[in-house]
Design an enzyme around this catalytic site. Structure first.
Site, PDB file in Angstrom:
ATOM      1  CE  LYS A   1      -3.603   2.115   2.821  1.00 63.31           C
ATOM      2  NZ  LYS A   1      -2.896   3.547   3.338  1.00 63.31           N
TER       3      LYS A   1
ATOM      4  CB  SER B   1      -2.792   4.467  -0.991  1.00 61.03           C
ATOM      5  OG  SER B   1      -2.655   5.347   0.407  1.00 61.03           O
TER       6      SER B   1
ATOM      7  CG  HIS C   1      -0.690   6.954   4.769  1.00 60.28           C
ATOM      8  ND1 HIS C   1       0.221   5.982   4.615  1.00 60.28           N
ATOM      9  CD2 HIS C   1      -1.071   6.964   6.015  1.00 60.28           C
ATOM     10  CE1 HIS C   1      -0.003   5.193   5.951  1.00 60.28           C
ATOM     11  NE2 HIS C   1      -0.636   5.985   6.429  1.00 60.28           N
TER      12      HIS C   1
ATOM     13  NE  ARG D   1      -2.965  10.616   8.959  1.00 60.46           N
ATOM     14  CZ  ARG D   1      -3.384  11.414  10.000  1.00 60.46           C
ATOM     15  NH1 ARG D   1      -4.147  12.385   9.783  1.00 60.46           N
ATOM     16  NH2 ARG D   1      -2.907  10.967  11.031  1.00 60.46           N
TER      17      ARG D   1
ATOM     18  CG  ASP E   1      -6.297   4.751   0.081  1.00 60.93           C
ATOM     19  OD1 ASP E   1      -5.539   5.274  -0.654  1.00 60.93           O
ATOM     20  OD2 ASP E   1      -5.990   4.060   1.041  1.00 60.93           O
ATOM     21  N   GLY E   2      -8.405   6.752  -0.895  1.00 60.89           N
ATOM     22  CA  GLY E   2      -8.173   8.489  -1.013  1.00 60.89           C
ATOM     23  C   GLY E   2      -9.423   9.013  -1.376  1.00 60.89           C
ATOM     24  N   GLY E   3     -10.222   9.543  -0.426  1.00 58.31           N
ATOM     25  CA  GLY E   3     -11.094  10.507  -0.570  1.00 58.31           C
ATOM     26  C   GLY E   3     -12.587   9.689  -1.379  1.00 58.31           C
ATOM     27  CB  ILE E   4     -13.398   6.233  -2.108  1.00 57.89           C
ATOM     28  CG1 ILE E   4     -12.211   6.356  -3.493  1.00 57.89           C
ATOM     29  CG2 ILE E   4     -14.805   5.434  -2.668  1.00 57.89           C
ATOM     30  CD1 ILE E   4     -11.650   4.879  -3.672  1.00 57.89           C
ATOM     31  NE  ARG E   5     -14.335  10.439   2.827  1.00 59.00           N
ATOM     32  CZ  ARG E   5     -12.924   9.813   2.815  1.00 59.00           C
ATOM     33  NH1 ARG E   5     -13.021   8.819   2.074  1.00 59.00           N
ATOM     34  NH2 ARG E   5     -12.157  10.387   3.479  1.00 59.00           N
TER      35      ARG E   5
END
Length: 339
Positions: free
Chosen positions: A212, A234, A236, A239, A267-271
């Site tokens: 990851k 990703s 992170h 961060r 990932d990252g901002g998937i809502r």
């Protein structure tokens, strides 16, 4: 409990940094670290979210009227939808003192199994954090992914032994975690790994291994060379490094380079379920969500996890039906609108 009631409950115990915004878009968090924010300017979490919202889908309802199938095969484990809970560590520090990491994972892991998905679990400088997370995954029949930081060889191998003994069937490493300010200068040491070092670690694990923190085609190819069975595109959540692209921006090129030879997660901002659809159309096999599942656990425990997962599934089903596809295999770039 409704989804909105779960959010309201989370607001009573997720302080002082997380505000449990109606939409977790990264704007209120800014650079709050400790807290759920991003590094440096604090803009990367918001940039991740915004990038997905710029992607439009092609609606088409002249098609067969038949059920939509959202099932996803995760290394032999059937998930009800292509969504996994991302690893989160130090929840007490960043999200409020209601739960320790051990308590959080003891709720999250079985709740995800019950909801039809699986959870990645976090790691920490306290060895008990990983040990307890691996035990929770073992108790769930090995359904889950213990995630290690890029520690030194001795520490890594000891943690992998614990995960094996607990019965975990898939392992992961967030290779970019060396950039977390909380890990710098600490013991055990954490840092980047060469392809050769990763190959030794992956061979030792002896199970499908996911790396990851991949943000370039070159990084994905090196992960493949090291023997990784999958990657997570990703940054992170912004961060570990400021000023990088959003994950939606780099995903298509990475997926084009390695998809079919390894599993590609993002990932990252998937809502939302719509965001899941967007990610799959850009080439991902499945997605990870971190902050929303923290809110779900804080606001509703296992019931909160079920509420969030069912919401995502319903939104994904609706988007698939409105775009004229009935299985995940049918979702491709042609379903995205291009100017």
């Amino acid at each position: 409990m409704t989804y909105q009631e779960m959010l309201a409950a989370a607001r009573t115990c997720s302080g002082p940094y997380c505000k449990v915004c109606p939409v977790c878009d990264g704007r209120a968090c800014g650079a709050t670290m400790p807290g759920p924010g991003a590094k440096g300017t604090g803009t990367m979490a918001a940039a991740n979210y915004a990038a997905w919202q710029k992607i439009c889908v092609n609606m088409d309802t002249i098609c067969d009227n038949k059920p939509v199938d959202t099932r996803f095969d995760f290394f032999g484990q059937t998930c009800e939808l292509p969504v996994l809970a991302a690893p989160v560590g130090a929840v007490k520090l960043h999200y409020g003192d209601k739960f320790t990491d051990e308590e959080y994972n003891r709720i999250l892991v079985p709740a995800c199994v019950e909801a039809g998905i699986a959870a990645f679990t976090g790691d920490g400088t306290d060895p008990e954090v990983f040990r307890a997370a691996a035990a929770a995954i073992g108790a769930a029949g090995g359904r889950g992914v213990p995630t290690v930081k890029p520690w030194d060889r001795q520490t890594l191998f000891a943690k992998l032994d614990e995960a094996k003994a607990a019965g975990a069937k898939v392992f992961a490493m967030d290779i970019d975690a060396a950039g977390l300010p909380f890990l710098k200068g600490l013991n055990p040491p954490a840092g980047p790994k060469t392809v050769e070092e990763l190959r030794e670690i992956i061979d030792y694990a002896g199970v499908p291994f996911i790396l990851k923190g991949i943000m370039t085609v070159k990084g994905a190819e090196k992960a493949l060379e090291a023997g990784a069975a999958g990657i997570v595109v990703s940054n992170h959540g912004g961060r570990v490094q400021d000023g990088v692209p959003a994950t939606a921006q780099v995903l298509p090129a990475i997926a084009k380079a390695v998809k079919g030879r390894m599993m590609v997660l993002v990932d990252g901002g998937i809502r939302s379920g719509l965001d899941v659809f967007r990610a799959l159309a850009l080439g991902a096999d499945a997605v990870l969500l971190a902050r929303p599942y923290v809110t779900a656990v804080y606001g509703g425990g296992a019931e909160g996890v079920a509420l969030l997962t069912n919401k995502l599934k319903s939104e994904l089903q609706d988007t698939m039906a409105m775009c004229g596809v009935h299985s995940l295999a049918e979702i491709g770039p042609e379903l995205l609108w291009q100017e």
